[in-house]
Design a protein around this motif. Sequence first.
Motif, mmCIF file in Angstrom:
data_model
loop_
_atom_site.group_PDB
_atom_site.id
_atom_site.type_symbol
_atom_site.label_atom_id
_atom_site.label_comp_id
_atom_site.label_asym_id
_atom_site.label_seq_id
_atom_site.Cartn_x
_atom_site.Cartn_y
_atom_site.Cartn_z
ATOM 1 N N HIS A 170 77.992 110.498 102.052
ATOM 2 C CA HIS A 170 78.488 110.370 100.682
ATOM 3 C C HIS A 170 79.933 110.860 100.613
ATOM 4 O O HIS A 170 80.360 111.689 101.410
ATOM 5 C CB HIS A 170 77.596 111.152 99.713
ATOM 6 C CG HIS A 170 76.329 110.410 99.361
ATOM 7 N ND1 HIS A 170 75.251 111.010 98.768
ATOM 8 C CD2 HIS A 170 75.993 109.103 99.533
ATOM 9 C CE1 HIS A 170 74.282 110.103 98.572
ATOM 10 N NE2 HIS A 170 74.716 108.942 99.040
ATOM 11 N N ASP A 222 73.010 117.965 100.589
ATOM 12 C CA ASP A 222 72.488 117.638 99.263
ATOM 13 C C ASP A 222 70.962 117.543 99.265
ATOM 14 O O ASP A 222 70.380 116.841 98.436
ATOM 15 C CB ASP A 222 73.081 116.312 98.762
ATOM 16 C CG ASP A 222 74.559 116.423 98.419
ATOM 17 O OD1 ASP A 222 75.086 117.550 98.407
ATOM 18 O OD2 ASP A 222 75.176 115.381 98.149
ATOM 19 N N HIS A 236 75.418 113.756 105.660
ATOM 20 C CA HIS A 236 75.288 112.357 105.262
ATOM 21 C C HIS A 236 76.693 111.874 104.939
ATOM 22 O O HIS A 236 77.651 112.643 105.035
ATOM 23 C CB HIS A 236 74.295 112.185 104.116
ATOM 24 C CG HIS A 236 74.642 112.867 102.818
ATOM 25 N ND1 HIS A 236 74.939 114.211 102.734
ATOM 26 C CD2 HIS A 236 74.747 112.393 101.544
ATOM 27 C CE1 HIS A 236 75.192 114.527 101.473
ATOM 28 N NE2 HIS A 236 75.092 113.439 100.732
ATOM 29 N N HIS A 255 81.325 114.316 101.079
ATOM 30 C CA HIS A 255 81.004 114.977 102.361
ATOM 31 C C HIS A 255 81.863 114.421 103.498
ATOM 32 O O HIS A 255 82.158 115.121 104.454
ATOM 33 C CB HIS A 255 79.507 114.809 102.683
ATOM 34 C CG HIS A 255 78.638 115.449 101.641
ATOM 35 N ND1 HIS A 255 77.978 116.636 101.841
ATOM 36 C CD2 HIS A 255 78.362 115.083 100.361
ATOM 37 C CE1 HIS A 255 77.327 116.973 100.733
ATOM 38 N NE2 HIS A 255 77.540 116.047 99.824
ATOM 39 N N HIS A 310 67.373 112.851 99.648
ATOM 40 C CA HIS A 310 68.627 112.504 98.947
ATOM 41 C C HIS A 310 69.212 111.214 99.529
ATOM 42 O O HIS A 310 69.625 110.316 98.794
ATOM 43 C CB HIS A 310 69.593 113.672 99.089
ATOM 44 C CG HIS A 310 70.933 113.433 98.479
ATOM 45 N ND1 HIS A 310 71.146 113.427 97.124
ATOM 46 C CD2 HIS A 310 72.140 113.163 99.056
ATOM 47 C CE1 HIS A 310 72.428 113.176 96.885
ATOM 48 N NE2 HIS A 310 73.055 113.013 98.034
HETATM 49 ZN ZN LIG Z 1 75.135 113.208 98.547
#
Ligand SMILES: [Zn+2]
Length: 269
Positions: free
Chosen positions: A110, A210, A108, A113, A189
């Motif tokens: 975020h 996550d 993902h 990451h 998530h």
């Molecule tokens: Zn995350």
Amino acid sequence: MRIHAIQTGTVRVKTAQVQGRRHGLIDVFLDPNWTDWVPTYAWAIEHPDGVIIVDSGQGTHLLEHSRELNPYVRWEVAFQIQREQEIGPQLRSLGIGLRDIKKVVLTHLHMDHDGGLAHFPDSEILVPAGELAKARGWLGRLRGYLPHRWPTWFDPKPVDLPTEPFGPFTHSQRLTKEGDIVAVATPGHTPDHISVVVQDGDAAIFLAGDASYNQALMLSGTVDGVSADRKVAKATLAAIKRFTQSRPTIYLPTHDPESGTRLAQRQYA
Ligand SMILES: [Zn+2]
């Protein structure tokens, strides 16, 4: 196949983010209590076809998060990282050059990451399509993503996992010709979150991103404090648990303090 656990610094969040309460994100803001500092892992899989990187970890730009406008980014998360802990220098010391890398897959978008993207200017980068749509532009910034921190050349390949069952997962896509590395949909998530499963003989290595912050939370089916749809998140945790019961699985969440040891000692869930 060899998998390297690459720790790109540490992060801490509010305890209500790790173990969700009744009001999700509101509880995160109201919670005065921080977790311990936990690792942020990225992964390098040495496959005969080339190296596949899963997530890019943190970058030192995250140390300036308190200047961001988004209140979550500003107040509800903190990072520790030094430049040599970014993924680029660590890959170099493992003897993995940029040319060895076949693709980079992000679970993902975020900030912990996608924080190491700057190290992959020439690689094919795969990102869940829905994730990319949500993270872009001003709306993305409002949602707590940091698209203005992406390298200017960042133009990933959006992936929409087809309806292709893989164990208990309804959507999946092979990342190698042999099908020994597979991306599976693990929504929760974030709605378009994916995980990557490496099949190594009879065992599976589950790079969970996550999907849960640690293994115990997956086994107990505990949804985190940022999942928008708790029902979907719970179903994903149950699917992962069923998967780990169907074959020997090393379960490796990004922020689990035990992930490094679990991989090194091949400890199954
Ligand atoms: Zn995350």
